[in-house]
Motif scaffolding. Structure first.
Motif, PDB file in Angstrom:
ATOM      1  N   MET A   1       0.840  -1.195   0.000  1.00 22.12           N
ATOM      2  CA  MET A   1       0.000   0.000   0.000  1.00 22.12           C
ATOM      3  C   MET A   1       0.871   1.239   0.000  1.00 22.12           C
ATOM      4  SD  MET A   1      -3.170  -1.013   2.540  1.00 22.12           S
ATOM      5  CE  MET A   1      -2.111  -1.614   3.842  1.00 22.12           C
ATOM      6  N   ARG A   2       0.505   2.196  -0.806  1.00 24.10           N
ATOM      7  CA  ARG A   2       1.319   3.392  -0.959  1.00 24.10           C
ATOM      8  C   ARG A   2       1.053   4.410   0.148  1.00 24.10           C
ATOM      9  NH1 ARG A   2      -0.772   2.271  -5.866  1.00 24.10           N
ATOM     10  NH2 ARG A   2      -2.322   3.935  -5.649  1.00 24.10           N
ATOM     11  N   ARG A   3      -0.197   4.492   0.606  1.00 29.21           N
ATOM     12  CA  ARG A   3      -0.523   5.540   1.584  1.00 29.21           C
ATOM     13  C   ARG A   3      -1.589   5.063   2.551  1.00 29.21           C
ATOM     14  NH1 ARG A   3      -4.225  10.453  -0.085  1.00 29.21           N
ATOM     15  NH2 ARG A   3      -4.989  10.984   1.992  1.00 29.21           N
ATOM     16  N   ILE A   4      -1.343   5.279   3.838  1.00 30.69           N
ATOM     17  CA  ILE A   4      -2.298   4.954   4.888  1.00 30.69           C
ATOM     18  C   ILE A   4      -2.536   6.205   5.724  1.00 30.69           C
ATOM     19  CG2 ILE A   4      -2.615   3.699   7.064  1.00 30.69           C
ATOM     20  CD1 ILE A   4      -1.282   1.333   5.852  1.00 30.69           C
TER      21      ILE A   4
ATOM     22  N   ASP B   1      -5.078   4.377   0.390  1.00 28.49           N
ATOM     23  CA  ASP B   1      -5.285   2.942   0.224  1.00 28.49           C
ATOM     24  C   ASP B   1      -6.050   2.351   1.404  1.00 28.49           C
ATOM     25  OD1 ASP B   1      -3.767   2.452  -2.266  1.00 28.49           O
ATOM     26  OD2 ASP B   1      -2.111   3.231  -1.074  1.00 28.49           O
ATOM     27  N   ALA B   2      -5.786   2.889   2.603  1.00 30.75           N
ATOM     28  CA  ALA B   2      -6.456   2.387   3.805  1.00 30.75           C
ATOM     29  C   ALA B   2      -6.536   3.494   4.837  1.00 30.75           C
ATOM     30  CB  ALA B   2      -5.710   1.180   4.387  1.00 30.75           C
TER      31      ALA B   2
ATOM     32  N   PRO C   1     -11.860   3.247   0.346  1.00 28.03           N
ATOM     33  CA  PRO C   1     -10.605   2.681   0.868  1.00 28.03           C
ATOM     34  C   PRO C   1     -10.861   1.625   1.934  1.00 28.03           C
ATOM     35  CG  PRO C   1     -10.984   4.898   1.718  1.00 28.03           C
ATOM     36  CD  PRO C   1     -12.007   4.677   0.657  1.00 28.03           C
TER      37      PRO C   1
END
Length: 283
Positions: A1-4, A57-58, A80
């Motif tokens: 995942m690129r971004r949380i 992403d999450a 997301p």
């Protein structure tokens, strides 16, 4: 995942003011790019909506039951991934997804081995729930609990007296999946996520009509529930449902995933096979 992204309510149950710093350290330790948001309680829902709209992403949500439910509802099946971490008092949805882990343990597990899992749910009057809903006069006790939790003992006592007065005076009428009309003191709807009578993939809710007629019936029901045998109690009738309609003589008190709610005198219910995508460790 690129971004949380992480949204934390530091005023909630078991979160605390040092939670943002701990969360930042955990995502750094796991080599994940992320941002921690710690809005004021009144700004939580608006911040959640803005974070969801920004397309991470999450989203890891560290807050109480109401915020966890709101985040899952806002994200929906196409938004997301949502990880509702245990940050409240009851933690109904977090316990269903992560067991008895602390929020730090659940967060680490999601960052290390988390994977998407589609979660089903139920809908009452357009509002979603993912664990259980209670409709009827017993739900009034939830408002007394909320007042007590806020330290307003006089209001809690007044609401408890009101709940006691309403017992056995406002029975529900309901129809489930087109079956004959029934009456009960309360209707409980449980999602496949938590129901021991349903498979996790079953496309239905478990519906339990609770109809005790006296204080003795309530005592027996409570005793059987403590032994895990409430389904066998004679004042309970259990079935499955995908759609239904509930009505009463006045507004219907309810509890959705631990949070109090109130609906119009007539309300529809239905099963939602795809409610939101959760980020969870492998089963």
């Amino acid at each position: 995942m690129r971004r949380i992204d992480i949204v934390a309510n530091i005023a909630s149950g078991s979160v605390g003011p040092d939670a943002p710093e701990i969360a930042e350290r955990l995502i750094a330790e796991h080599g994940v790019s992320g941002k921690v948001h710690a809005p004021q309680p009144a700004e939580l829902v608006d911040r959640l909506r803005a974070v969801i709209d920004s397309g991470p992403d999450a989203i890891l949500v560290l807050a109480g039951d109401g915020t966890a439910r709101a985040a899952a509802e806002l994200a929906g099946p196409d938004g997301p991934l949502i990880a509702p971490l245990p940050g409240g008092t009851m933690n109904m949805l977090p316990r269903a997804l992560y067991g008895e882990r602390t929020w730090q343990e659940a967060m680490s597990a999601c960052l290390e081995t988390g994977e998407p899992r589609m979660i089903s749910g139920g809908e009452v009057g357009g509002r979603l729930f993912f664990v259980a809903a209670i409709l009827g006069s017993p739900a009034l006790w939830a408002t007394a609990r909320e007042a007590a939790r806020e330290g307003r003992l006089d209001l809690a006592a007044a609401r408890a007296r009101r709940a006691l007065r309403r017992a056995f005076t406002g029975r529900l009428r309901f129809v489930l999946d087109g079956r004959p009309k029934q009456k009960a003191e309360a209707l409980t709807l449980m999602c496949p996520l938590v129901s021991t009578a349903l498979d996790a993939e079953e496309r239905a809710l478990e519906a339990a009509a609770l109809d005790p007629s006296s204080a003795l019936d309530i005592f027996r029901l409570g005793f059987n529930a403590a032994r895990g045998q409430w389904r066998e109690d004679p004042s309970v009738s259990v079935g499955r449902c995908r759609t239904g309609r509930v009505w009463a003589g006045g507004r219907i008190p309810a509890i959705l995933d631990g949070e109090p709610a109130r609906f119009d005198p007539q309300v529809s219910i239905r099963f939602r096979p795809k409610a939101f995508r959760a980020l969870v460790p492998p089963e």
